[in-house]
Motif scaffolding. Sequence first.
Motif, PDB file in Angstrom:
ATOM      1  N   SER A   1       0.816  -1.220   0.000  1.00  0.00           N
ATOM      2  CA  SER A   1       0.000   0.000   0.000  1.00  0.00           C
ATOM      3  C   SER A   1       0.847   1.266   0.000  1.00  0.00           C
ATOM      4  O   SER A   1       0.357   2.345   0.332  1.00  0.00           O
ATOM      5  CB  SER A   1      -0.947   0.013   1.202  1.00  0.00           C
ATOM      6  OG  SER A   1      -0.247  -0.054   2.432  1.00  0.00           O
ATOM      7  N   CYS A   2       2.121   1.143  -0.368  1.00  0.00           N
ATOM      8  CA  CYS A   2       3.035   2.289  -0.384  1.00  0.00           C
ATOM      9  C   CYS A   2       3.490   2.615  -1.799  1.00  0.00           C
ATOM     10  O   CYS A   2       3.599   1.738  -2.650  1.00  0.00           O
ATOM     11  CB  CYS A   2       4.276   2.000   0.464  1.00  0.00           C
ATOM     12  SG  CYS A   2       3.950   1.808   2.220  1.00  0.00           S
ATOM     13  N   TRP A   3       3.702   3.874  -2.065  1.00  0.00           N
ATOM     14  CA  TRP A   3       4.408   4.358  -3.254  1.00  0.00           C
ATOM     15  C   TRP A   3       4.667   5.849  -3.073  1.00  0.00           C
ATOM     16  O   TRP A   3       3.746   6.602  -2.771  1.00  0.00           O
ATOM     17  CB  TRP A   3       3.627   4.157  -4.560  1.00  0.00           C
ATOM     18  CG  TRP A   3       4.553   4.253  -5.728  1.00  0.00           C
ATOM     19  CD1 TRP A   3       5.218   3.227  -6.332  1.00  0.00           C
ATOM     20  CD2 TRP A   3       4.982   5.443  -6.400  1.00  0.00           C
ATOM     21  NE1 TRP A   3       6.025   3.696  -7.343  1.00  0.00           N
ATOM     22  CE2 TRP A   3       5.894   5.062  -7.407  1.00  0.00           C
ATOM     23  CE3 TRP A   3       4.682   6.801  -6.259  1.00  0.00           C
ATOM     24  CZ2 TRP A   3       6.503   5.984  -8.248  1.00  0.00           C
ATOM     25  CZ3 TRP A   3       5.293   7.712  -7.090  1.00  0.00           C
ATOM     26  CH2 TRP A   3       6.196   7.301  -8.080  1.00  0.00           C
ATOM     27  N   PRO A   4       5.930   6.287  -3.229  1.00  0.00           N
ATOM     28  CA  PRO A   4       7.112   5.443  -3.422  1.00  0.00           C
ATOM     29  C   PRO A   4       7.388   4.599  -2.186  1.00  0.00           C
ATOM     30  O   PRO A   4       6.675   4.710  -1.184  1.00  0.00           O
ATOM     31  CB  PRO A   4       8.221   6.465  -3.674  1.00  0.00           C
ATOM     32  CG  PRO A   4       7.750   7.711  -2.998  1.00  0.00           C
ATOM     33  CD  PRO A   4       6.258   7.718  -3.136  1.00  0.00           C
ATOM     34  N   ALA A   5       8.402   3.747  -2.260  1.00  0.00           N
ATOM     35  CA  ALA A   5       8.681   2.789  -1.196  1.00  0.00           C
ATOM     36  C   ALA A   5       8.769   3.473   0.156  1.00  0.00           C
ATOM     37  O   ALA A   5       9.435   4.494   0.310  1.00  0.00           O
ATOM     38  CB  ALA A   5       9.986   2.042  -1.499  1.00  0.00           C
ATOM     39  N   GLY A   6       8.058   2.910   1.138  1.00  0.00           N
ATOM     40  CA  GLY A   6       8.097   3.427   2.497  1.00  0.00           C
ATOM     41  C   GLY A   6       7.132   4.544   2.782  1.00  0.00           C
ATOM     42  O   GLY A   6       6.997   4.963   3.940  1.00  0.00           O
ATOM     43  N   GLN A   7       6.413   5.065   1.770  1.00  0.00           N
ATOM     44  CA  GLN A   7       5.450   6.140   1.988  1.00  0.00           C
ATOM     45  C   GLN A   7       4.044   5.628   1.724  1.00  0.00           C
ATOM     46  O   GLN A   7       3.728   5.205   0.613  1.00  0.00           O
ATOM     47  CB  GLN A   7       5.744   7.332   1.079  1.00  0.00           C
ATOM     48  CG  GLN A   7       4.754   8.492   1.268  1.00  0.00           C
ATOM     49  CD  GLN A   7       5.144   9.702   0.447  1.00  0.00           C
ATOM     50  OE1 GLN A   7       6.298  10.114   0.443  1.00  0.00           O
ATOM     51  NE2 GLN A   7       4.178  10.284  -0.247  1.00  0.00           N
ATOM     52  N   SER A   8       3.202   5.654   2.752  1.00  0.00           N
ATOM     53  CA  SER A   8       1.843   5.158   2.603  1.00  0.00           C
ATOM     54  C   SER A   8       1.089   5.962   1.565  1.00  0.00           C
ATOM     55  O   SER A   8       1.207   7.190   1.495  1.00  0.00           O
ATOM     56  CB  SER A   8       1.105   5.236   3.946  1.00  0.00           C
ATOM     57  OG  SER A   8       1.685   4.361   4.885  1.00  0.00           O
ATOM     58  N   SER A   9       0.314   5.270   0.741  1.00  0.00           N
ATOM     59  CA  SER A   9      -0.466   5.904  -0.312  1.00  0.00           C
ATOM     60  C   SER A   9      -1.934   5.965   0.089  1.00  0.00           C
ATOM     61  O   SER A   9      -2.545   4.937   0.384  1.00  0.00           O
ATOM     62  CB  SER A   9      -0.323   5.120  -1.617  1.00  0.00           C
ATOM     63  OG  SER A   9      -1.280   5.545  -2.567  1.00  0.00           O
ATOM     64  N   ALA A  10      -2.507   7.160   0.081  1.00  0.00           N
ATOM     65  CA  ALA A  10      -3.938   7.289   0.368  1.00  0.00           C
ATOM     66  C   ALA A  10      -4.773   6.578  -0.691  1.00  0.00           C
ATOM     67  O   ALA A  10      -5.846   6.039  -0.405  1.00  0.00           O
ATOM     68  CB  ALA A  10      -4.318   8.771   0.441  1.00  0.00           C
ATOM     69  N   GLY A  11      -4.269   6.549  -1.924  1.00  0.00           N
ATOM     70  CA  GLY A  11      -5.009   5.911  -2.995  1.00  0.00           C
ATOM     71  C   GLY A  11      -5.169   4.419  -2.814  1.00  0.00           C
ATOM     72  O   GLY A  11      -6.096   3.820  -3.370  1.00  0.00           O
ATOM     73  N   ALA A  12      -4.269   3.789  -2.049  1.00  0.00           N
ATOM     74  CA  ALA A  12      -4.348   2.346  -1.840  1.00  0.00           C
ATOM     75  C   ALA A  12      -5.650   1.918  -1.190  1.00  0.00           C
ATOM     76  O   ALA A  12      -6.045   0.752  -1.298  1.00  0.00           O
ATOM     77  CB  ALA A  12      -3.163   1.893  -0.983  1.00  0.00           C
ATOM     78  N   PHE A  13      -6.327   2.851  -0.536  1.00  0.00           N
ATOM     79  CA  PHE A  13      -7.568   2.516   0.173  1.00  0.00           C
ATOM     80  C   PHE A  13      -8.808   2.882  -0.633  1.00  0.00           C
ATOM     81  O   PHE A  13      -9.920   2.838  -0.127  1.00  0.00           O
ATOM     82  CB  PHE A  13      -7.567   3.213   1.534  1.00  0.00           C
ATOM     83  CG  PHE A  13      -6.340   2.895   2.343  1.00  0.00           C
ATOM     84  CD1 PHE A  13      -6.232   1.688   3.012  1.00  0.00           C
ATOM     85  CD2 PHE A  13      -5.262   3.771   2.380  1.00  0.00           C
ATOM     86  CE1 PHE A  13      -5.088   1.371   3.725  1.00  0.00           C
ATOM     87  CE2 PHE A  13      -4.112   3.470   3.085  1.00  0.00           C
ATOM     88  CZ  PHE A  13      -4.026   2.255   3.763  1.00  0.00           C
ATOM     89  N   GLY A  14      -8.600   3.230  -1.918  1.00  0.00           N
ATOM     90  CA  GLY A  14      -9.726   3.618  -2.757  1.00  0.00           C
ATOM     91  C   GLY A  14     -10.730   2.505  -2.975  1.00  0.00           C
ATOM     92  O   GLY A  14     -11.946   2.738  -2.980  1.00  0.00           O
ATOM     93  N   VAL A  15     -10.253   1.259  -3.169  1.00  0.00           N
ATOM     94  CA  VAL A  15     -11.168   0.148  -3.392  1.00  0.00           C
ATOM     95  C   VAL A  15     -12.016  -0.106  -2.148  1.00  0.00           C
ATOM     96  O   VAL A  15     -13.238  -0.285  -2.237  1.00  0.00           O
ATOM     97  CB  VAL A  15     -10.386  -1.117  -3.800  1.00  0.00           C
ATOM     98  CG1 VAL A  15     -11.278  -2.353  -3.759  1.00  0.00           C
ATOM     99  CG2 VAL A  15      -9.801  -0.936  -5.195  1.00  0.00           C
ATOM    100  N   ALA A  16     -11.394  -0.100  -0.968  1.00  0.00           N
ATOM    101  CA  ALA A  16     -12.160  -0.275   0.273  1.00  0.00           C
ATOM    102  C   ALA A  16     -13.159   0.854   0.455  1.00  0.00           C
ATOM    103  O   ALA A  16     -14.323   0.630   0.833  1.00  0.00           O
ATOM    104  CB  ALA A  16     -11.212  -0.342   1.469  1.00  0.00           C
ATOM    105  N   LEU A  17     -12.742   2.078   0.189  1.00  0.00           N
ATOM    106  CA  LEU A  17     -13.608   3.247   0.335  1.00  0.00           C
ATOM    107  C   LEU A  17     -14.832   3.126  -0.573  1.00  0.00           C
ATOM    108  O   LEU A  17     -15.982   3.278  -0.122  1.00  0.00           O
ATOM    109  CB  LEU A  17     -12.803   4.504   0.008  1.00  0.00           C
ATOM    110  CG  LEU A  17     -13.516   5.851   0.057  1.00  0.00           C
ATOM    111  CD1 LEU A  17     -13.904   6.195   1.489  1.00  0.00           C
ATOM    112  CD2 LEU A  17     -12.609   6.947  -0.522  1.00  0.00           C
TER     113      LEU A  17
END
Length: 322
Positions: free
Chosen positions: A59-75
């Motif tokens: 759920s990170c991009w770039p490496a080590g940085q959490s991406s808010a977009g990674a939770f779009g499917v759950a949202l």
Amino acid sequence: MTSTAGPVGEQPVRDAQAGGPGGVPMPRRPSSLSRRFRVELPAFVGDTVRATIHPGPWSCWPAGQSSAGAFGVALDNVLGVSTLRVRPPGHRTVTAEISLDVLAPERLYYGTLVAVGQILRLDATGGFARCDLVNGAETTVAAGIGRFQFAPLPVSRPGAPRPPAPPNGVPEPDMEPATGRDLAEILNAWVEPGDLRARVVVNDPSELGNPSGTIHGGVLFCVSELAASALVRPGGEQTRSVRMNFLRPGRVDTPLVVTAEVVHRGRTATVCRTAAAGPDGRPYAVATVTRLVPGGTVEASPPAQRGGGSEHLDGPTIREML
């Protein structure tokens, strides 16, 4: 644009009011897309809908940085399922807008999160639902709002085959290990960073669709935020808000191209616009993304100029696409 259709008994949810604690599984397993984004099957709990999410390196991009977009499917899933009990008979719900405000970006990575959805307001044409991302300490780390509309169900062709549903009582499979090292790999996306303009291309989005055969709205949200994150700034930034409008269904049989352009870059914040489209340039969704410098300060730097890291990007600008 995303839609939720079919009778409640056929939705990928568990109705906690239909049985004992924890809910009774409905006759549908989590989709492969939900498993890819580490989202468990949603459940009705009282007047809310809840789904557990398992963040991690994926759920990170770039490496080590959490991406808010990674939770779009759950949202998008939880906002959509929240509407199942309120839509008129013979209608489906279509997501028109989604927004997400990240309150504590440093808490998006660790432990599990729970997406909690609830209807806020209804009228004859649709309404609004809320979805908060909550951590194990019951702290809200991000807050989302969705606006949805009611639309008549499409008329089924006589004799059209229906996919068989798994029998009741089939145990829900364990959550599979993440299949990618980071968010770009999960999406099988090509990221082209730039200073004022960046682009993300998913050449084959065929596995990123919803049951209606179009690109999942949460995926459009995810790739758009990923494109905004590819706008390079010395010292880095974190996404703190995304406002997305869905314009038309996204095709799964052609490449998905998302372009991000800087609208304003100040000392502590960058505002950018994104457009997700097919090869013909007609946008499926547009968004405004705000990214802040961690700590709220940044050293002064020369004004950005077009070129440099973005010279190699071709294709229409967002203004031309709209």
